[in-house]
Design an enzyme around this catalytic site. Structure first.
Site: not given
Lengths: 266, 400
Positions: B164, B292, B326
């Site tokens: 990620c 994040h 996400h």
């Protein structure tokens, strides 16, 4: 032509079938030994319990990287890392795709988190307490060249020592026909932006074109070179083993090679 | 500590996600606080969760010349590239500098694995079916290869796949490459698409929320997975002095665990300090941080504590994953675009879906959109393997 990047090779590691480490490979290249039995990569940088359950890609990368760092005499904790692989852990990819096709809810959580392309560099940084920048790159067939370029750029741009490790394992299942990977091979270099006693120097320059399938003039080495994307680094590893000063090219993209001027340590 | 870098111009950027296609669609949804998550209807046996899906890709193949690279991921890439005049900017850069002087650096977590999954579902006597039997499709590099092929670019072409943080790290690679004179421009980006690997994979780790994800809510129940494509064109500052800028980046490793962050946020803090040092900035200089903020229990706790202890209340912070989900390997680029959009619009996006703040959250959190001048901003991206990246951006006027 782009300006040259200059790096010095402070450590070298390698694993190939029947050539369990750099010392063995070097002796074989110099006609001082013959390949032995194929053995499991010795990744003694990883803690014993991790080593036991680690996927093959993690063992392979850590085996080569561990040798390179040991030769360099540097602390692994201080080295930025660039790990390169064309296809990552193909055994896990095959397992994931087969399981998702038959019983998706049974997917193993451990296999899933080991499926990320950066699993080997992740385990490496955990084992070595390395908080430096770490990356996992791919460029399919050209992963060795693209990864070497990335590692050399990081060394020169940030003026720091960088651990480069390239690895690929054999393909498994239906995926193998696509990746055409027939065996495992890993090569690792600790690259420094500064000269060091006894270290070979490499000047890297980008040049248009693609070297494609240049033969190494030896059936066994050609077989190894073509066994997976990391094999494209074999010519460089041979030159370092022979302590030869020579020029060679490694493909980094469809139409872009990196030209390497290797000056052996004298 | 690293040396400060010379800023790079971000001549063009774009984003496509569950919020829509292109920057204006994102700006409108973010201003209105209108999220894009929907009930999971992906795959043959959809899990009971919410996703950030880009509609329409099923009916939008890539151009015919690239049929051997046709897959959901490259369809999303192709849809994303056609927004905000991005194609024209890349072609102009190729014209300006030459095909070998423009790099293609893409971040992705799973690339076209959805096509490999599909091949395994439809095995033909133990082989992938002929319509999917293209080697270039079954590698993590399929996205970067597709983008370079589309534009006939002949410079360095590389995939960063660090889960990620992937498409945040391509900005760092591009900066090094341009600084060292290997290229004059870089097309950076990130694309990840919904696929069974990530839906069932994160589900197996019990990280998927049964409801739309609620970043930084005390009662959050996990992540919602989304898909996105984003791209940016980076050049030297002189080439586009009026464009927003990449002024710094930081990269670090947690050295802690494969799938949970360091409990004190050590790696996240190192990446942040590294980015600030390269940018020559102090925490008080930062107007906005795109967090994040995945809505996983651990990430949000650690990241909230880091923001609370590091920044003054004048620094505003939010996660936009409540809007988009996400988007994994695309998150770095998508959220870089959202951060640049906050500068362009003069509006900090709100951190939607949170009702009761996590106790680690400080006064920096922007729970709803705020009209505000954003001149210097950060974007955080953290990945499996403890792989962290932080990007620093500035509006053009800062150094003028």
């Amino acid at each position: 032509m782009s300006p040259a990047l200059t790096v010095w090779v402070r450590g070298i590691g390698l694993w190939a079938p029947g050539m369990a480490d750099w010392t063995t490979f070097r002796a074989i290249v110099r006609n001082e030994a013959s390949p032995g039995e194929v053995t499991r990569p010795v990744a003694d940088t990883l803690p014993a319990n991790e080593r036991r359950r680690a996927p093959e890609s993690v063992l392979l990368a850590a085996a080569a990287a561990g040798q390179a760092v040991a030769m360099s005499g540097l602390s692994a904790a201080d080295l930025a890392c660039v790990f390169a692989s064309g296809h990552g852990d193909q055994t896990i990819t095959d397992y994931m795709c087969a399981t998702l096709a038959s019983a998706p809810a049974e997917l193993s959580p451990i296999r899933f988190h080991n499926s990320v392309h950066n699993a080997p560099v992740g385990y490496w940084t955990i084992a070595t307490h390395c908080h430096a920048a770490s990356s996992a790159v791919s460029a399919a067939t050209y992963s060795f060249g693209a990864g070497l370029l990335e590692a050399a750029m990081l060394a020169v741009a940030d003026e720091r020592d960088v651990l480069f490790a390239a690895y690929d394992i054999a393909g498994t299942g239906p995926l193998r026909e696509m990746t055409a990977c027939t065996g495992a091979f890993a090569a690792s270099l600790v690259l420094s932006p500064h000269p060091h006693q006894g270290a070979a120097r490499i000047d890297l320059t980008l040049v248009p074109g693609n070297i494609r399938d240049a033969s190494l003039g030896d059936a066994r080495m050609d077989g190894l070179a073509h066994s997976n994307p990391t094999g494209a680094g074999l010519r460089l590893m041979e030159a370092l083993a022979q302590e030869q000063s020579l020029a060679l090219r490694v493909a980094t993209a469809d139409s872009l090679d990196v030209h390497l001027d290797v000056e052996a340590c004298r | 500590m690293p040396h400060p870098i010379s800023p790079l111009a971000i001549r063009a950027f774009t984003a496509t996600s569950a919020l829509g296609r292109g920057l204006d669609a994102h700006a409108q949804a973010l201003a209105a606080g209108r999220g894009g998550l929907t009930r999971n209807d992906f795959s043959s046996a959809p899990l009971d969760c919410w996703i950030g899906r880009v509609p329409g890709l099923e009916d939008e193949p890539v151009p015919e010349a690239f049929v051997s690279l046709d897959c959901r991921n490259n369809r999303l890439a192709w849809a994303g590239l056609r927004q905000d005049g991005f194609v024209g900017h890349v072609l102009a850069a190729r014209e300006r500098y030459g095909a070998s002087r423009v790099a293609v650096l893409m971040g992705t977590s799973t690339a076209s694995i959805g096509a490999t999954e599909e091949g395994y579902r439809r095995l033909d006597d133990g082989h992938l079916p002929p319509e999917l039997a293209f080697p270039a499709l079954h590698t993590p590099h399929s996205l970067a290869n597709f983008v370079a092929s589309l534009f006939d670019l002949e410079g360095p072409c590389m995939t960063v796949a660090t889960a990620c943080s992937s498409s945040a790290k391509v900005f760092a690679s591009a900066e090094r490459m341009i600084r060292l004179g290997l290229v004059d421009a870089a097309v950076v980006g990130g694309v990840d698409t919904l696929c069974d690997s990530v839906l069932f994979g994160f589900n197996s780790l019990e990280l998927v929320s049964p409801e739309p994800c609620r970043p930084f809510d005390a009662g959050r129940r996990g992540i919602s997975i989304g898909e996105a494509a984003g791209f940016a064109l980076l050049e030297r500052l002189e080439a586009a002095p009026d464009a927003p800028r990449l002024v710094g980046y930081g990269e670090s490793s947690d050295a802690h665990h494969m799938s949970t962050p360091h409990p004190e946020g050590l790696g996240a803090e190192l990446a942040l300090r590294d980015a600030l040092a390269r940018a020559g900035l102090a925490p008080a200089d930062i107007d906005y941080i795109n967090l994040h903020g995945t809505a996983s229990m651990k990430n949000d706790e650690v990241e909230a504590a880091l923001i609370t202890r590091t920044f003054p209340a004048t620094t505003r912070a939010s996660s936009t994953k409540g809007f988009t989900g996400h988007t994994l390997g695309a998150a770095g680029m998508l959220e870089a675009a959202i951060t640049l959009l906050a500068m362009r619009e003069g509006r900090v996006p709100g951190n939607i879906n949170a009702e009761a703040p996590d106790p680690n959250c400080g006064p920096q959190m922007a729970w709803s959109a705020e009209k505000r001048d954003v001149r210097i901003a950060l974007s955080n991206s953290f990945g499996f393997g403890g792989n962290n990246a932080c990007l620093a951006f500035a509006a053009a006027e800062r150094l003028a």
